[in-house]
Design an enzyme around this catalytic site. Sequence first.
Site, PDB file in Angstrom:
ATOM      1  N   LYS A 183       0.846  -1.196   0.000  1.00 50.81           N
ATOM      2  CA  LYS A 183       0.000   0.000   0.000  1.00 50.81           C
ATOM      3  C   LYS A 183       0.890   1.258   0.000  1.00 50.81           C
ATOM      4  CE  LYS A 183      -3.904  -2.069  -0.425  1.00 50.81           C
ATOM      5  NZ  LYS A 183      -4.560  -2.948   0.507  1.00 50.81           N
TER       6      LYS A 183
HETATM    7  C1  LIG Z   1      -5.682  -3.892   0.806  1.00 49.68           C
HETATM    8  C2  LIG Z   1      -7.140  -3.608   0.938  1.00 49.68           C
HETATM    9  C3  LIG Z   1      -7.855  -3.958   2.087  1.00 49.68           C
HETATM   10  C4  LIG Z   1      -7.278  -4.776   3.184  1.00 49.68           C
HETATM   11  O1  LIG Z   1      -6.191  -4.212   3.790  1.00 49.68           O
HETATM   12  P1  LIG Z   1      -5.346  -5.080   4.861  1.00 49.68           P
HETATM   13  O2  LIG Z   1      -4.536  -4.061   5.582  1.00 49.68           O
HETATM   14  O3  LIG Z   1      -4.534  -6.064   4.090  1.00 49.68           O
HETATM   15  O4  LIG Z   1      -6.361  -5.744   5.745  1.00 49.68           O
HETATM   16  C5  LIG Z   1      -9.167  -3.559   2.183  1.00 49.68           C
HETATM   17  N1  LIG Z   1      -9.773  -2.872   1.196  1.00 49.68           N
HETATM   18  C6  LIG Z   1      -9.133  -2.549   0.063  1.00 49.68           C
HETATM   19  C7  LIG Z   1      -9.866  -1.763  -0.974  1.00 49.68           C
HETATM   20  C8  LIG Z   1      -7.795  -2.926  -0.103  1.00 49.68           C
HETATM   21  O5  LIG Z   1      -7.158  -2.625  -1.250  1.00 49.68           O
END
Ligand SMILES: *Cc1c(COP(=O)(O)O)cnc(C)c1O
Length: 381
Positions: A183
């Site tokens: 991310k």
């Molecule tokens: C990556 C993602 C999540 C989950 O995030 P985590 O930190 O891995 O739990 C939720 N929603 C979206 C749109 C994502 O891209």
Amino acid sequence: MPVPYFRLELGDDEIDAVVGVLKSGWLTTGAQCAAFEREFAAAIGGGVQAIAVNSNTSGMHLALEAANIGPGDEVIVPDLTFTATAEVVRYLGAEAVFVDVLPDTLCMDPGDVQRAITSRTKAIIPVHFGGLCADLEALQALADKHRLVIIEDAAHSFPASYRGKMVGNHNTFATVFSFYANKTITTGEGGMIVTANEAVAQRCRVMRLHGIDRDAFRRFQGDSAAWAYDIVAPGFKYNLTDMGAALGRKQLERAFDMRDRRTAIADAYRQALGELPLELPPAPPGNDLHAWHLFPIRLAAAAPIDRPGLEAALNAAGIGYSVHYTPLHRMTYWKERYSLSDNRFPVATSYFERCLSLPIFSSMTQDEVQQVVSVIRDAVA
Ligand SMILES: *Cc1c(COP(=O)(O)O)cnc(C)c1O
């Protein structure tokens, strides 16, 4: 030269900070988490509380729990998202109700949300797709009218802004960010709940760590030993480690600079690919910040190849790409549970069949951007 879909930007600062935590002897939630929460709240513009957790998924679970979502309730989510957005609704025994997205922004369609609202609807979870803020104003109007809470899935959108204020600072019930490894900033695994509501913050803090409430204990028992605590609910084990938080604090220092570099890549793509038979993601309105976590392109009807053809060209050139996302209505569990089909989600379906996400990451070189551009040009021109 191959171009990866994503490459982590991590400096000696991050490494030293994590090693410092390892040497300190205190590895789990402590001073680093507390500092990360304060600094993150400030980066959102202040006036909010930030609660560090071990993922966006767990943060959204906590936010829904704090909103008292349970069996019999309905929560509206977009069809075009990662499954976490919807699965947290099921954790609490409530039902996910999927709606289509808008063709330009790929964020949830407020008109479709309006049609999906029933007497059982309790919450809406918009996703700020790719880092572009959803139409919060329209969603907020619907939420006010029908007494719904909005929990923003901001997994793609730090740092981003909407109408001049940071995403996370729009007075919704809660906004939840992700610090997963790929991310916009990372703690390895991690997330942050942001809310201006004191009671919501308090509930999330208690529930992220087993339902332990030291303050409640002190209220009833007076001053007590450090070991003493009360349990006020069957909480969860969702806390962030201090190793993660130390990494996150250093990533936070670079977050706006990394965003600026992704913006430059998005601008370069938009410039270089604008004349081709492609639909490119829109720039944000006004002076708002787009987090540019994703750069999803769509083949136009006039394009000479289909998605598999474009994939073959990228694979042959060693260019990384991804697809965001297979709509949830096509996933076995969701499809079967709610008897979903393509014709209910025409926008997400047509987007999915023609879409592909190009590499966009802060350490991407101009040369790498040019390589991607030339392969796409050769394939679709
Ligand atoms: C990556 C993602 C999540 C989950 O995030 P985590 O930190 O891995 O739990 C939720 N929603 C979206 C749109 C994502 O891209």
